[in-house]
Design a protein around this motif. Structure first.
Motif: not given
Length: 988
Positions: A751-767, A814-820
């Protein structure tokens, strides 16, 4: 002459060309012109006919139209005024369509002969017109499930023959009016689920001497229940649930001689149950749960032919009368969360088909009655947190119908009956914290459906039987704090679905075979602490990529720590108090892990002081101290110079860089946060939305992460705005403290104010949403879609039932259900998630709506009150997407949505027109059951939607129960009940 010709030609409309058609037929054709008929249901309405009596939905007497029934045809448009020009029309029903206008006030005087008017389940708006009162013959009026607003017009009270007034689920306001008590002919008065102004239930309703059903659930009622209601001698159904009623249950209720059902749950009633309730000889169901009642249960109440007795979450005291066994219809007994004492009647269930018994959180004692399953229908036995003693009855070992058994925290002793271990339909067995003894029988191999085996804190002994390997659906096995011994059986290699294994605090010995471990690829928690295991730690543990918790402490493991453990993303690692030696793997060789390795004399590694020598001289100690001082001074000097340089560089590059001082980690990281910052290039963008961008970042160690870069604080979800909490703050607050295999992992954030980063595990098959819309949809065959549905349901069930306090996602889609990579599903995006006070009928008001169009529950959209039922509706839409392959909103539906399209198409055309045609037809039977679950979840009434825990069970049963089983198919029933035991602030 020219003007006359033009007038003549204009007069020759299609209606007037059919000169042979009756006037009734002409009125019907005019109605057809003004209605949109996408399914062509009115194709038989043809101007070439002489009479409309053979037209679809039209009923005639001789050649005169008397009734028009156009239910569930997906018709849309304004109310067809011309229908009221049919002079002999007595019944008009347009239920379950999309009639979307207000009701014209000048229309109904022309419908003077109407006796039955049903406009329910449409999208009517505006007020109820006063002109309805001019239909003097009207007997049945149903305007339920619309968008009508304003108060109930007083003119309604002038209808002399009105028997049914049904206004359920609208936006009606004002108090429930007193004048309704003047409609002396009324038999049904249903006003439930309207946002009326908080008011008392009118005592004048006692004048309705013919009234048979009064339904006022969730009507903002306050104050006491009028004593005068006891005069309603013909009343059969009284439902005042989910209000704010206070005071006692009136003694006058003893006058309700015809009543079969009384629903008073979720109010603030107090005092004792009236003794007069015992005189209600027709009473079959009584539910006064979730109030503040005190005292004992009147003995006579249990002599009645009750089918259901629900008194949980009160303050009842005293014992349960023996005469409860006199009830020959009792199939459900729920008395949990009270202060009841004494023993259960010894003959309970002997003369009744008991299906469900729950007396948890009381002070019952004595033995469990042996006759509970005499009817052969007992499915749920919930007795947790009491003081039951003695042995589990031998008769329960023959109760093949049992599915859920929860006996934890009692004083049960003795050996568990052999047959009890292997009940074929049981999926939950919980006997934690008793004094049971003996072996686990090998007959457990017959419990093919068992998913949770919770037997910790007893005195079980011997080895785990080989039969355990036949439990292919076992997800959770907790056998900790017993006296088990011997080796782990080789058959455990078959437990490939195992998620949680806790065998700590026993006397197990021998090595852990790597061949077994290799197959536990779904394992999330492994606890084998405080046993006598020896040999090396299996290197195969390093291949269990979802393993989150590993405790092998206090055993006799020897040799080196496998370096493969560095592949894991562990929240807990404990290898202390063993006989390990050699180097600590580099990732763990830091102070954060010191306690994980204590008590292993051979593990010194790079952690000074982990195994200090007892013969160290004072000179060495002092030398170490002085050298430490010099090193510390040097470090401070370097840090100071570095800090100065860093501040200087940050001042120059403030607009370009990201402040790395505000990184926060939630898991043990195997990568550098700084590396992430360097790789955030536009070439790596894999998604973009209103709140920011998503990057795919491949790190130098080969690991792949997904990085969401947010800007600003405005939340916008498909045009539906929520400003209650900043996306970033909500996401971090929620995902930072929850852990589940079906919830996406948040590695770290910045959290740096103007720009904020969230780092997640990567889900190869997307949503899931993107997958359903893309060319990859063909990869989603039916078994994979089933897996996705169950995975996502388990993630949401964890939020609703296992988090304390519960969490409501509020943007399930469905767009907020991610697939590995293997199409395992995980719930993501908690930007508008909300912690609520509890799971149940209560709801918390929001300032604005959050969610996405097509997924928002109807009651949430207009009341802004949120609870877990909102998530369940949204998840039901996701199920419909999986079944139909269609999006939640589409021009194909007109002004409707997927929910209404699916239900109406199913009713009119059948199952084959609903199911995604790309799915294999051999799965049609299972797809039908899952579709039923989706439709139940999207019920417009929140109370009829199942809990998320129940949804998981329904989906599992729909996809696994064999067709030949004799167990009833619960997925087709719209009503489900799930205990919600509240104990010390958390859900049991």
């Amino acid at each position: 002459m020219l003007l006359f010709l033009l007038f003549f030609l204009s007069f020759l409309s299609p209606l007037h060309l059919s000169l042979s058609l009756t006037q009734d037929g002409l009125s019907l054709l005019e109605a057809k012109i003004h209605l949109s008929d996408p399914s062509n249901s009115l194709s038989s309405w043809n101007s070439s006919d002489q009479t409309p009596c053979n037209w679809y939905g039209v009923t005639c007497h001789n050649t005169t139209v008397t009734a028009v029934n156009l239910n569930s045809l997906s018709l849309s448009g304004p109310f067809p005024i011309s229908l009221c020009r049919i002079p002999s029309l007595t019944s008009l029903s347009l239920s379950n369509n999309f009639i979307n206008s207000s009701l014209p006030s000048l229309t109904f005087p022309n419908c003077r002969t109407l006796r039955h008017l049903n406009l329910s389940q449409n999208t009517l708006i505006g007020r109820i017109p006063h002109s309805l009162s001019r239909i003097s013959s009207l007997q049945h009026l149903d305007l339920s499930f619309n968008n009508l607003s304003g108060p109930i017009p007083s003119s309604i009270a002038t209808l002399p023959k009105l028997e049914s007034l049904i206004l359920v689920n609208n936006f009606l306001t004002g108090p429930i009016p007193d004048f309704l008590g003047n409609i002396s002919s009324l038999k049904l008065l249903h006003l439930a689920y309207n946002p009326f102004t908080p008011s008392h239930l009118p005592s004048q309703l006692a004048n309705l001497t013919k009234l048979e059903s009064l339904w006022c659930t969730s009507c903002n009622l306050v104050g006491p229940i009028p004593h005068s209601l006891g005069a309603l001698v013909n009343l059969k159904n009284l439902d005042l649930a989910e209000n704010s009623l206070t005071g006692t249950i009136p003694e006058s209720f003893s006058g309700l001689k015809s009543v079969t059902q009384i629903e008073l749950y979720s109010n603030s009633l107090s005092g004792e149950l009236p003794l007069g309730l015992a005189n209600l000889t027709q009473l079959e169901s009584f539910d006064a749960s979730m109030n503040g009642l005190t005292g004992t249960i009147p003995e006579g109440l249990c002599r009645l032919k009750l089918a259901s007795l629900n008194l949980f979450s009160n303050k009842l005291e005293g014992s349960l009368p023996e005469v409860i066994v006199s009830s020959t219809k009792l199939y459900e007994l729920k008395l949990f969360n009270n202060n009841l004492v004494g023993e259960l009647p010894s003959n309970l269930g002997r003369n009744s088909p008991l299906n469900d018994i729950d007396v948890s959180y009381n002070n019952f004692s004595g033995k469990i009655p042996a006759s509970l399953c005499n009817g052969g229908q007992l499915e749920e036995l919930i007795l947790i947190y009491n003081s039951f003693s003695g042995e589990i009855p031998e008769s329960l070992g023959n109760c093949k119908s049992l599915r859920r058994v929860r006996l934890r925290n009692n004083k049960l002793t003795g050996i568990v009956p052999d047959g009890f271990w292997g009940l074929p339909h049981m999926y939950l067995l919980e006997v934690i914290e008793n004094s049971l003894s003996g072996h686990v029988s090998n007959s457990i191999s017959g419990a093919k459906n068992l998913s949770s085996l919770l037997i910790s804190k007893n005195q079980f002994n011997g080895s785990i039987p080989d039969g355990i390997g036949y439990l292919g659906k076992l997800l959770e096995f907790d056998g900790s704090y017993n006296k088990f011994s011997g080796r782990l059986p080789d058959s455990m290699v078959r437990l490939s679905q195992l998620d949680n294994l806790d065998l700590s605090h026993n006397e197990f010995s021998g090595e852990i075979p790597g061949g077994i471990v290799r197959h536990w690829n779904q394992l999330n928690d492994l606890n084998l602490a405080y046993n006598r295991f020896n040999g090396k730690i299996p290197i195969e543990l390093g291949s269990l990529h979802v393993l989150n918790y590993l405790d092998l402490s206090s055993n006799y493991f020897s040799g080196e720590i496998p370096k493969q453990l560095q592949n894991l993303k562990l929240n807990v690692l404990n290898l202390s108090n063993n006989q390990l030696s050699g180097d600590i793997p580099p990732l763990f060789a830091n102070e954060n892990y010191r306690m994980s390795f204590e008590g292993n004399p051979g593990l010194c590694g790079d952690l000074p002081g982990l195994c200090p020598s007892s013969g160290e001289s004072k000179k060495q100690k002092y030398a170490w101290i002085f050298s430490s001082i010099f090193v510390l001074a040097g470090v401070l000097f370097v840090v100071g110079v570095g800090w100065f340089c860093l501040k200087y560089r940050n001042m120059k590059k403030l607009k370009k860089g990201i402040n790395i001082s505000k990184w926060r980690s939630f898991h043990k990281l195997g990568f550098s946060e700084l590396e992430i910052v360097k790789l955030l290039s536009e070439d790596n963008v894999i998604g973009s939305g209103a709140s920011g961008k998503v990057y795919k970042v491949v790190l130098s160690n080969g690991e792949v992460v997904a990085v969401k870069k947010l800007w600003g604080t405005t939340n916008n979800f498909n045009g539906v705005v929520s400003s209650e909490k900043d996306d970033f703050e909500a996401e971090v607050e929620t995902l930072g403290k929850i852990r589940h295999k079906n919830i996406v992992r948040l590695w770290c954030c910045n959290n740096s104010g103007d720009s904020k980063l969230l780092v997640y595990e990567y889900m190869p098959n997307g949503s899931l949403g993107d997958m359903l819309k893309s060319s990859k949809k063909s990869l989603l065959d039916w078994p994979i879609r089933c897996k996705i549905a169950i995975d996502a349901a388990e993630g949401l069930a964890y939020l609703h039932h296992d988090c304390a306090p519960p969490i409501v996602h509020r943007d399930v889609k469905s767009n907020n259900i991610l697939l590995d990579g293997e199409f395992g599903a995980k719930v993501a995006d908690f930007g508008v998630a909300k912690v609520v006070g509890g799971v149940g009928p209560g709801a918390e008001s929001m300032s604005v709506v959050a969610g996405s169009y097509g997924y928002i529950a109807p009651e949430y959209a207009y009341t802004l009150r949120v609870n877990e039922k909102s998530d369940i509706y949204s998840f039901g839409v996701v199920i419909l997407e999986l079944v139909t392959g269609k999006p939640p909103t589409d021009p194909e539906y007109g002004e409707s949505n997927l929910v209404k399209w699916a239900s109406s198409t199913l009713e009119q055309k059948g199952l084959n027109y609903v199911i995604d045609p790309t799915l294999d037809s051999k799965y049609t039977e299972v797809i039908s059951k899952v579709l039923s679950v989706g439709l139940i979840c999207t019920s417009s009434l929140p109370i009829t939607r199942p809990t998320m825990r129940r949804v998981v069970k329904m989906l599992q049963e729909a996809t696994t129960v064999p067709k030949s089983t004799s167990v009833k198919d619960e997925t087709l029933s719209p009503y489900y009940y799930e205990e919600a035991h509240v104990h010390q602030g958390s859900v049991a």
